[in-house]
Every structure is written in structure tokens, then in C-alpha cells.
Design an enzyme around this catalytic site. Sequence first.
Site, PDB file in Angstrom:
ATOM      1  NE  ARG A  80      -2.462  -1.418   3.426  1.00 20.21           N
ATOM      2  CZ  ARG A  80      -2.013  -0.645   4.334  1.00 20.21           C
ATOM      3  NH1 ARG A  80      -1.984   0.527   4.451  1.00 20.21           N
ATOM      4  NH2 ARG A  80      -1.549  -1.302   5.449  1.00 20.21           N
ATOM      5  CE1 TYR A 208       0.271  -6.089  -1.802  1.00 23.83           C
ATOM      6  CE2 TYR A 208      -0.775  -4.070  -0.915  1.00 23.83           C
ATOM      7  CZ  TYR A 208      -0.284  -5.262  -0.840  1.00 23.83           C
ATOM      8  OH  TYR A 208      -0.278  -5.933   0.396  1.00 23.83           O
ATOM      9  N   GLY A 209      -2.833  -5.316  -3.994  1.00 21.17           N
ATOM     10  CA  GLY A 209      -4.128  -5.513  -3.032  1.00 21.17           C
ATOM     11  C   GLY A 209      -4.820  -4.239  -2.549  1.00 21.17           C
ATOM     12  CE  LYS A 217      -6.195  -3.538   4.399  1.00 22.99           C
ATOM     13  NZ  LYS A 217      -6.471  -4.306   5.873  1.00 22.99           N
ATOM     14  CG  HIS A 237      -7.254  -2.983  10.328  1.00 21.96           C
ATOM     15  ND1 HIS A 237      -5.878  -2.615  10.213  1.00 21.96           N
ATOM     16  CD2 HIS A 237      -7.236  -3.899   9.120  1.00 21.96           C
ATOM     17  CE1 HIS A 237      -5.094  -3.264   9.472  1.00 21.96           C
ATOM     18  NE2 HIS A 237      -5.871  -4.091   8.766  1.00 21.96           N
ATOM     19  CB  SER A 259      -0.973  -4.306   7.579  1.00 22.45           C
ATOM     20  OG  SER A 259      -2.150  -3.500   7.671  1.00 22.45           O
ATOM     21  CB  CYS A 261       0.517  -7.060  13.804  1.00 18.46           C
ATOM     22  SG  CYS A 261       1.489  -5.771  13.767  1.00 18.46           S
ATOM     23  CG  ASN A 265      -0.364 -16.389  12.099  1.00 17.88           C
ATOM     24  OD1 ASN A 265      -0.716 -17.079  10.850  1.00 17.88           O
ATOM     25  ND2 ASN A 265       0.959 -15.904  12.210  1.00 17.88           N
ATOM     26  CG  ASP A 286      -7.753  -7.138   6.821  1.00 16.09           C
ATOM     27  OD1 ASP A 286      -6.690  -6.828   7.793  1.00 16.09           O
ATOM     28  OD2 ASP A 286      -8.062  -6.366   5.711  1.00 16.09           O
ATOM     29  NE  ARG A 375      -0.099  -8.864   2.032  1.00 13.77           N
ATOM     30  CZ  ARG A 375      -0.706  -8.454   3.164  1.00 13.77           C
ATOM     31  NH1 ARG A 375      -1.697  -8.997   3.497  1.00 13.77           N
ATOM     32  NH2 ARG A 375      -0.088  -7.227   3.920  1.00 13.77           N
ATOM     33  CG  ASN A 502      -1.055 -15.214  21.018  1.00 15.53           C
ATOM     34  OD1 ASN A 502      -0.119 -15.170  21.860  1.00 15.53           O
ATOM     35  ND2 ASN A 502      -0.833 -14.860  19.609  1.00 15.53           N
TER      36      ASN A 502
HETATM   37  O1  SAT Z   1      -3.852  -3.280   2.394  1.00 15.31           O
HETATM   38  S1  SAT Z   1      -3.895  -4.691   2.129  1.00 15.31           S
HETATM   39  O2  SAT Z   1      -5.088  -5.241   2.176  1.00 15.31           O
HETATM   40  O3  SAT Z   1      -3.389  -4.966   0.685  1.00 15.31           O
HETATM   41  C1  SAT Z   1      -2.786  -5.564   3.248  1.00 15.31           C
HETATM   42  C2  SAT Z   1      -2.856  -4.788   4.494  1.00 15.31           C
HETATM   43  O4  SAT Z   1      -2.185  -3.778   4.931  1.00 15.31           O
HETATM   44  O5  SAT Z   1      -3.658  -5.475   5.543  1.00 15.31           O
HETATM   45 MN    MN Z   2      -5.272  -5.301   7.104  1.00 15.61          MN
END
Ligand code: SAT
Ligand code: MN
Length: 589
Positions: A80, A208-209, A217, A237, A259, A261, A265, A286, A375, A502
Site C-alpha cells: 500500500r 497491489y491489494g 481497505k 480493522h 497490518s 501483525c 494467524n 481483517d 500474499r 495466545n
Molecule cells: O492493504 S492490504 O489489504 O493490501 C494489506 C494490509 O495492509 O492489510
Molecule cells: Mn489489514
Amino acid sequence: MAAPAHKMTPMPELSRAVADWVSSVRELTQPRAVRWIEGTEAEARELTAQLVRSKELTVLNAQEFPGCHLYHSAPNDVARVEHLTYICTRSQEDAGPNNHWMDPQQAHARMRELFRGCMRERTLYVIPYCMGPLDSPLSRRGVELTDSPYVVLNMLIMTRAGRAALELIARDGRFVKGLHSIGELDPERRFIMHFPEELSIESYGSGYGGNALLGKKCHALRIASWQARAEGWLAEHMLIVGLQNPEGETHYLACAFPSSCGKTNLAMLIPPDSLPGWRAFTVGDDIAWLHPGADGRLWAINPEAGYFGVVPGTNPQTNRNAYQMIRRDTLFTNVALTADNQPWWEGLTAGKPVLDWQGRPYDPARGPAAHPNSRFTVSAKRNPSYSPHSEDASGVPITALVFGGRRREVAPLVYESRDWPHGVLLGASLASETTAAAVGQVGVVRRDPMAMQPFCGYNFGDYWQHWLDVGARLARPPRIFHVNWFRRDAAGKFLWPGFGENLRVLAWMLDRCAGKVGAAESAIGRLPIAADLNTRGLNLSDQALAALLSIDPGVWRKECADLGEYLRGFGSRLPAALLAELRATESRL
Ligand code: SAT
Ligand code: MN
């Protein structure tokens, strides 16, 4: 069963509003053809085959990775671009100091010049999509126009895209307009513009994504956060995970992390053998849309239908579910390749890369084989821990909200807010080391309130007030926690094992929510009493546990001073109640 395509109404006839907009974009961008996306599997197969023929996609080893493909992005288009991302509201104050701002008329004029004639020799794809289950009143819709077939393939996985979405748009009339072109993939001619007052997005120059899959986003966070404020809900988020305890009760948590982190998972967590009887179910990895329910609780849907996750580090030990999930029908972007055409990335213990993420012979001197922000795109339904309640029209009820960042020091493993307004302060205080998900320096601590710094479509001051207002309306608000899985000792070693372990911390939270355990009051919030945190079999020394649960008042006074300075940057838009929470913390310190 759907009727055969030839008997159905042609898509352009379904919605006049969409068709008119497509015509005006066609005139501006001059594509060779316009293609409306139906959302069928045959269509996805055909588009894939076309990209394989044109060598934009590589078919991966069909024995080991059936149905999987590899895509290489332009080497300068791998993340991004926050510095080129703008919120274009009439008043700059409404975008706030947390956003880059441009006057909407100026932004439109600039984008018109970029888009003019940009699709000559290309096809313009029309992708109607729905964010959230098709039958949910909490869902919202949009249409993305793009000249990138790679974007189409991703959108087909990431959203509910096609005819059904367009039918819903035709019925309720409202949709977010997203116009996208890869342009020349020139970083000097790249902008991601948002017009929340017009519910529209214009993105140019990146494939890109987060820059190009406009449902993600751009729509589901930046535009949706604006809509959510007007309509009384929250677009966040956050991952959404359901935890079933050994008694068979399931509770849902929504957790905000910046993002890269570990949201994916955590969303797919595998309970460790040391915690028998627990199960985890993924609702989202996400984004969460959180709505106050009639019962006074907060209800969440995942607006997305797939995962666009970070590949490196994924292996059977770190995330068995994800590893299994991406072994078929997955679109990989910017990973490396082995001699027998298998995808390869750092963190895999088997295999050897022969070509790097740019398709060059792999040379360790040039850095990692897979790009650190490479990704996978895969349907959520491929996830072994996919929750059947992901499709519930009313969403899932949220028991706890969790905020977390990546911090070597300062923040303890976990602490709980005193109440909702204090929890809003915890969220606003998030800070994290930057990652490869965005262009820029990696590993520097930056403020990232609610993990929304790159994604809040309006002034953070107004956003925190909105959080306070939503909480005040909830008769049964979720409890709010802060976690830090990334604390390190003086030698730089992680103090906490993370990943599946966790769950021990999450189980403590659920015990707190159920009133089963007490907590130690501290100046910053409630900390676990060491004996209440299950650490059996962890090989964690008493000292390490003490360090994980300790706060250093001196360090925290400085942290509060920094936070106060940051918050005061929002001037008159900063809620007085938030500042009062900070002052109360400072006086306790
Ligand atoms: O923004 S993306 O969806 O490409 C990846 C991220 O930052 O979570
Ligand atoms: Mn994200």
C-alpha cells in the site's frame, strides 16, 4: 440453480444508475471492450486461462498445489502507498490530521487527466460486489470498474461479486463507486483517492491489494467508516474469531492489529495440545463491521469473503490451518518458485527456491526469495476453521474487543480497560512497529490508533467521539483489552511464545468476561493475577512472566506524555472525555 445465462436479463439492464456510470467512464477511459462480471465459476476459469495464456499467471505444481497460480506484480508495486492515499472531503478538518487531504474538485480534475484514454487496448471490467452476506441488512454494496483482470480474479475471491450483487444494487439504489486503472504502474503517476461524501473511490497506477481491490481497505474501511459514523455503527480493522471452551460455549472476539501483525494467524488459531477441549472458528481475518443490536450487544459481520494474507512465515507450526488452506485454489502474489514449480517463501522448512519473487534466478545476496509482503488470495471457505456463522445475516455477538500492537517494550502482555471510555483510550493509544504491508521504513514505532491510522476515512477526533457514542448506547458492551504478543527481553528475545499459545491469554479474557477471575488494578488498567493465567507446560520462567505482566511507571509517564501530545494535535475535535481518561491515568501513575 440459476437460469441459463441467455435467458437472464443482460446485466447492463439491471441497474440504470450503474449502466449510466459505466457509460461515462467508458467515454473517459476509452476501453476496447466492456465486460460485466457475472460471478460464475466458468467465468473465473476462463479469465484465469486467459492470464495463463498471456503469461501473467503461472500454473503451480498441480500435484502439490492443485488449482494454484502465481502472479508477479511490478517490482515497484508491492505494498500500500499511504503517502499517495487521500481523503477528499469538502472541509480539510473533516479528513483530519490523520489523513492526507485534497480538495474534491481538485482531486477529481487531477484523476480525470490520469484516467483520460488510459484503457485504450484494454478491457474495462464491471464488478458489482457485496461486502457481507448477500442477505444481511448489515452488508453494503459497491461496483468496481477496473482494467486489471488480476483485480477481477482477486475480487471474485475476496467479495461476493457478480449478478446477485448487482440485483441487490438495483433494488436499493445505493452503491459505492470505485474506479480503478493500473495506468502505467508508474509510482509517479499513482493516487488512491477517496470521496466519502460522494461514496466514491478513484485509484490509479497500482495493481497491489489494498490499492486496487477497492472492496477491501478503500471501501470496507475508509468509506465504510464514514458511512458507519452517519448510521451509528463501526467499521474496524479487526479479525473476528469464535472460541469454544471445553464446556461447549462459544464466544466471539474482535481484535484490532496493524497490518502484518498476525491477525490472520490469530483468526485461525490452533488450540495447543496443552489446552484440550478448546476450538477456534474464524469469522474474519481483517475487517469487522460492528453494529449495536436490539439486545444491547455489539454484533459483527465480516464484510469479506476471502483472505488476502501475508505468505512468509506460514508453515504447519505457525499456522497449520493457513498452510493447509493455501494448498489448493489459491492465487499467490510475489512468492518464489522451486525447481518443480512449487511456491516457496521464507519460513518454509522444506524445498529450495530457484526463482525469486521477480522471477530471477534466486541469489541470497539480493535479499529474500519471496517478497516480505507476498500474499495469498483464497476463499474463506477453504479455511479448515471457517465458522459456519460467517454467513449469519445478523452477524455474531461480540464478547470482547482486543487491541494490539507490535512493541518490543512498554506494553504488557495483556491488560483490561476499566470501562468502555477507558477502553477507547486503550484503542487510541495503540502504537506499533511498522511492517512491510505499506511502503516505507520497517520497524519504527508509530501511533496507530485502533490499528486504523491508514484506514480511518475521517478525522480521528470525530472517530473517537463516535466510539464513545456507540459505547454509550450499548446496554451490554463488550469488555475491552489490550495485548502485546511481541514484548522482548533485554537480549531481544520474544518473552511470549505467541501463535496458538495466545489462546491462554484469550481464555483469561473470557474468564474475566464471565466474572470467573479477579484482576490486579494498575494505573493503566487491570492486569492478570499471575496464577489466573494458565502457563502450564509453557517453559516460561517466573521472571519472564513477571516481566510480561509488569509496567514501569516511569516509562508509562513518558508514554502518556507522548500520547497526550499526539491527542492534542486533534485540537477542538478531540473529545474532552478522552483527554479526561488520559489525565486520570496520568494521575494514577
Ligand atoms: O492493504 S492490504 O489489504 O493490501 C494489506 C494490509 O495492509 O492489510
Ligand atoms: Mn489489514
